[in-house]
Design an enzyme around this catalytic site. Structure first.
Site, PDB file in Angstrom:
ATOM      1  N   ASP A 208      -7.910   5.018  -4.449  1.00  0.00           N
ATOM      2  CA  ASP A 208      -7.304   6.260  -4.774  1.00  0.00           C
ATOM      3  C   ASP A 208      -7.795   7.373  -4.596  1.00  0.00           C
ATOM      4  OD1 ASP A 208      -9.051   7.221  -7.086  1.00  0.00           O
ATOM      5  OD2 ASP A 208      -8.526   5.453  -8.282  1.00  0.00           O
TER       6      ASP A 208
ATOM      7  N   ASN B  11     -20.135   0.675 -18.372  1.00  0.00           N
ATOM      8  CA  ASN B  11     -19.016  -0.188 -18.166  1.00  0.00           C
ATOM      9  C   ASN B  11     -18.300  -0.555 -19.609  1.00  0.00           C
ATOM     10  OD1 ASN B  11     -17.138  -2.659 -17.435  1.00  0.00           O
ATOM     11  ND2 ASN B  11     -17.812  -2.335 -15.427  1.00  0.00           N
ATOM     12  N   LEU B  12     -17.026  -0.931 -19.473  1.00  0.00           N
ATOM     13  CA  LEU B  12     -16.300  -1.234 -20.798  1.00  0.00           C
ATOM     14  C   LEU B  12     -16.994  -2.457 -21.594  1.00  0.00           C
ATOM     15  CD1 LEU B  12     -13.945   0.010 -22.342  1.00  0.00           C
ATOM     16  CD2 LEU B  12     -12.479  -1.499 -20.888  1.00  0.00           C
TER      17      LEU B  12
ATOM     18  N   HIS C  35     -14.414   1.460   0.777  1.00  0.00           N
ATOM     19  CA  HIS C  35     -13.463   0.571   1.059  1.00  0.00           C
ATOM     20  C   HIS C  35     -11.851   1.160   1.566  1.00  0.00           C
ATOM     21  CE1 HIS C  35     -15.327  -2.655  -2.204  1.00  0.00           C
ATOM     22  NE2 HIS C  35     -16.099  -2.448  -0.676  1.00  0.00           N
TER      23      HIS C  35
ATOM     24  N   ASN D 153     -13.164   2.723  -4.704  1.00  0.00           N
ATOM     25  CA  ASN D 153     -11.762   2.890  -5.049  1.00  0.00           C
ATOM     26  C   ASN D 153     -10.915   3.419  -4.102  1.00  0.00           C
ATOM     27  OD1 ASN D 153     -11.946   2.261  -7.592  1.00  0.00           O
ATOM     28  ND2 ASN D 153     -12.084   4.266  -8.483  1.00  0.00           N
TER      29      ASN D 153
ATOM     30  N   GLY E 179     -17.794   1.417 -14.041  1.00  0.00           N
ATOM     31  CA  GLY E 179     -16.472   0.781 -13.950  1.00  0.00           C
ATOM     32  C   GLY E 179     -16.425  -0.065 -12.735  1.00  0.00           C
TER      33      GLY E 179
ATOM     34  N   TYR F 110       0.979  -1.159  -0.031  1.00  0.00           N
ATOM     35  CA  TYR F 110      -0.077  -0.092  -0.067  1.00  0.00           C
ATOM     36  C   TYR F 110       0.932   1.427  -0.050  1.00  0.00           C
ATOM     37  CZ  TYR F 110      -3.814  -3.319   0.521  1.00  0.00           C
ATOM     38  OH  TYR F 110      -4.701  -4.336   0.125  1.00  0.00           O
TER      39      TYR F 110
ATOM     40  N   SER G  83     -17.094  -4.237 -11.493  1.00  0.00           N
ATOM     41  CA  SER G  83     -17.356  -5.573 -11.825  1.00  0.00           C
ATOM     42  C   SER G  83     -18.614  -6.206 -11.607  1.00  0.00           C
ATOM     43  CB  SER G  83     -15.901  -6.567 -11.806  1.00  0.00           C
ATOM     44  OG  SER G  83     -15.900  -6.569 -10.302  1.00  0.00           O
TER      45      SER G  83
HETATM   46  P1  NAD Z   1     -12.381  -4.476 -10.691  1.00  0.00           P
HETATM   47  O1  NAD Z   1     -11.078  -4.383 -11.087  1.00  0.00           O
HETATM   48  O2  NAD Z   1     -13.035  -5.659 -10.307  1.00  0.00           O
HETATM   49  O3  NAD Z   1     -13.373  -4.387 -12.152  1.00  0.00           O
HETATM   50  C1  NAD Z   1     -13.040  -3.187 -12.870  1.00  0.00           C
HETATM   51  C2  NAD Z   1     -14.282  -2.884 -13.814  1.00  0.00           C
HETATM   52  O4  NAD Z   1     -13.934  -1.860 -14.633  1.00  0.00           O
HETATM   53  C3  NAD Z   1     -14.577  -4.289 -14.956  1.00  0.00           C
HETATM   54  O5  NAD Z   1     -15.949  -4.479 -14.813  1.00  0.00           O
HETATM   55  C4  NAD Z   1     -14.035  -3.420 -16.108  1.00  0.00           C
HETATM   56  O6  NAD Z   1     -14.742  -4.010 -17.285  1.00  0.00           O
HETATM   57  C5  NAD Z   1     -14.303  -2.178 -16.113  1.00  0.00           C
HETATM   58  N1  NAD Z   1     -13.333  -1.234 -16.922  1.00  0.00           N
HETATM   59  C6  NAD Z   1     -12.112  -1.350 -17.109  1.00  0.00           C
HETATM   60  N2  NAD Z   1     -11.657  -0.084 -17.730  1.00  0.00           N
HETATM   61  C7  NAD Z   1     -12.945   0.783 -17.909  1.00  0.00           C
HETATM   62  C8  NAD Z   1     -12.902   1.868 -18.564  1.00  0.00           C
HETATM   63  N3  NAD Z   1     -12.004   2.333 -19.156  1.00  0.00           N
HETATM   64  N4  NAD Z   1     -14.181   2.424 -18.444  1.00  0.00           N
HETATM   65  C9  NAD Z   1     -15.354   1.804 -17.801  1.00  0.00           C
HETATM   66  N5  NAD Z   1     -15.084   0.495 -17.182  1.00  0.00           N
HETATM   67  C10 NAD Z   1     -13.697  -0.209 -17.149  1.00  0.00           C
HETATM   68  O7  NAD Z   1     -12.927  -3.449  -9.884  1.00  0.00           O
HETATM   69  P2  NAD Z   1     -13.880  -3.099  -8.811  1.00  0.00           P
HETATM   70  O8  NAD Z   1     -15.223  -3.840  -9.072  1.00  0.00           O
HETATM   71  O9  NAD Z   1     -14.045  -1.709  -8.304  1.00  0.00           O
HETATM   72  O10 NAD Z   1     -13.345  -4.051  -7.560  1.00  0.00           O
HETATM   73  C11 NAD Z   1     -13.477  -3.760  -6.312  1.00  0.00           C
HETATM   74  C12 NAD Z   1     -12.243  -3.377  -5.552  1.00  0.00           C
HETATM   75  O11 NAD Z   1     -11.089  -3.061  -6.347  1.00  0.00           O
HETATM   76  C13 NAD Z   1     -12.432  -2.368  -4.620  1.00  0.00           C
HETATM   77  O12 NAD Z   1     -12.414  -2.971  -3.350  1.00  0.00           O
HETATM   78  C14 NAD Z   1     -11.062  -1.363  -4.784  1.00  0.00           C
HETATM   79  O13 NAD Z   1     -10.768  -1.036  -3.487  1.00  0.00           O
HETATM   80  C15 NAD Z   1     -10.009  -2.485  -5.537  1.00  0.00           C
HETATM   81  N6  NAD Z   1      -9.241  -1.509  -6.593  1.00  0.00           N
HETATM   82  C16 NAD Z   1      -9.397  -0.145  -6.418  1.00  0.00           C
HETATM   83  C17 NAD Z   1      -8.437   0.497  -7.257  1.00  0.00           C
HETATM   84  C18 NAD Z   1      -8.439   1.883  -7.117  1.00  0.00           C
HETATM   85  O14 NAD Z   1      -8.576   2.703  -6.226  1.00  0.00           O
HETATM   86  N7  NAD Z   1      -8.167   2.553  -8.382  1.00  0.00           N
HETATM   87  C19 NAD Z   1      -7.649  -0.223  -8.074  1.00  0.00           C
HETATM   88  C20 NAD Z   1      -7.763  -1.620  -8.118  1.00  0.00           C
HETATM   89  C21 NAD Z   1      -8.221  -2.136  -7.121  1.00  0.00           C
END
Ligand code: NAD
Ligand code: ZN
Length: 232
Positions: free
Chosen positions: A94, A201-202, A109, A92, A175, A56, A177
């Site tokens: 971030d 979503n993508l 989270h 997220n 965005g 982290y 899953s």
């Molecule tokens: P996930 O990674 O499981 O799923 C990401 C989703 O985003 C997918 O459904 C994918 O199809 C979609 N996606 C990817 N690129 C995209 C785009 N350009 N535009 C639109 N959609 C897009 O993410 P989640 O469901 O948020 O998983 C949950 C956990 O992941 C959270 O608890 C979080 O804390 C953690 N996480 C957070 C970060 C961050 O803070 N940025 C990064 C990685 C993981």
């Protein structure tokens, strides 16, 4: 979208992907090269605190080299200009929503730029690194850990979130899953209480079938379009 006054937006890792922050379930199902069990569970923290803290610390440091994208900027504009109620719930960790200017939001989270005292529960802003054994200012326990909600732990602010989801007229998921509960269940709660539901979503997700409408594409394109519709 006529008749909508109270909006809840749920965001996930996909909204930050175009900023260069990798999603969770990237290639191979790894998060930045690590299995989730090794960096995102209470057991991992107990077994190898040095590795988990360092993971982290690295994610926190990496925030310095990324910036909000068009989707974060559009949601911040919606926050500024939407006259009704709005809550942006992000999964997220971030800080890109707030750096874009969003205020009516919460981190269910946890967040990279926050520490959590495992002894007294105090959460406070954190810059720089957090080695295992750092001492809490409030209770003096050597118990500070990253303020990240691990699998099996209760997300933050659930009472407020459940009330907001049940009371909204429009629920929008961006965005995410649809695989991580309880967030994955919000769409069904919102629908049960009569909200319209929209997924951006993508790709299709595990939860797509629960939405009234799904739009496929990049958040950086779809979110500004949708915000434009709402503020028109
Ligand atoms: P996930 O990674 O499981 O799923 C990401 C989703 O985003 C997918 O459904 C994918 O199809 C979609 N996606 C990817 N690129 C995209 C785009 N350009 N535009 C639109 N959609 C897009 O993410 P989640 O469901 O948020 O998983 C949950 C956990 O992941 C959270 O608890 C979080 O804390 C953690 N996480 C957070 C970060 C961050 O803070 N940025 C990064 C990685 C993981
Ligand atoms: Zn404490």
């Amino acid at each position: 979208m006529r008749g909508v006054s109270n909006i809840v937006v749920l965001t996930g890792a996909g909204i930050s992907a175009e900023s260069g922050v990798p999603t969770f379930r990237g290639p191979g199902g790894l998060w930045e090269g690590h299995r989730l069990e090794d960096v995102c569970t209470p057991e991992a923290l107990a077994d190898d605190p040095v590795l988990v803290h360092r993971f982290y610390d690295e994610r926190r440091a990496a925030l310095e080299s990324v910036a909000p994208n068009a989707a974060h900027v559009a949601l911040a504009r919606l926050d500024r200009d939407w006259p009704g109620e709005l809550l942006i719930i992000t999964q997220n960790v971030d800080d890109l929503h707030e750096r874009a200017g969003a205020r009516r939001m919460l981190h269910m989270h946890g967040e990279l730029k926050s520490s959590l005292c495992a002894a007294c529960g105090d959460r406070r802003a954190l810059a720089g690194m957090l080695p295992p054994g750092a001492v809490c200012d409030v209770c003096s326990a050597a118990a500070l850990r990253p303020d990240i909600v691990f699998f099996g732990e209760m997300p933050h602010d659930m009472e407020r979130i459940e009330a907001a989801v049940a009371n909204c007229d429009l629920f929008v998921s961006i965005g995410t899953s649809g695989a991580v509960y309880p967030a994955a269940g919000f769409v069904r709660t919102a629908r049960y209480y009569g909200a319209r539901t929209l997924e951006l979503n993508l790709d299709p997700t595990a939860g797509s079938i629960f939405f009234d409408e799904t739009r496929q594409g990049a958040a950086g394109v779809l979110v500004p379009q949708w915000v434009e519709e709402m503020l028109a």
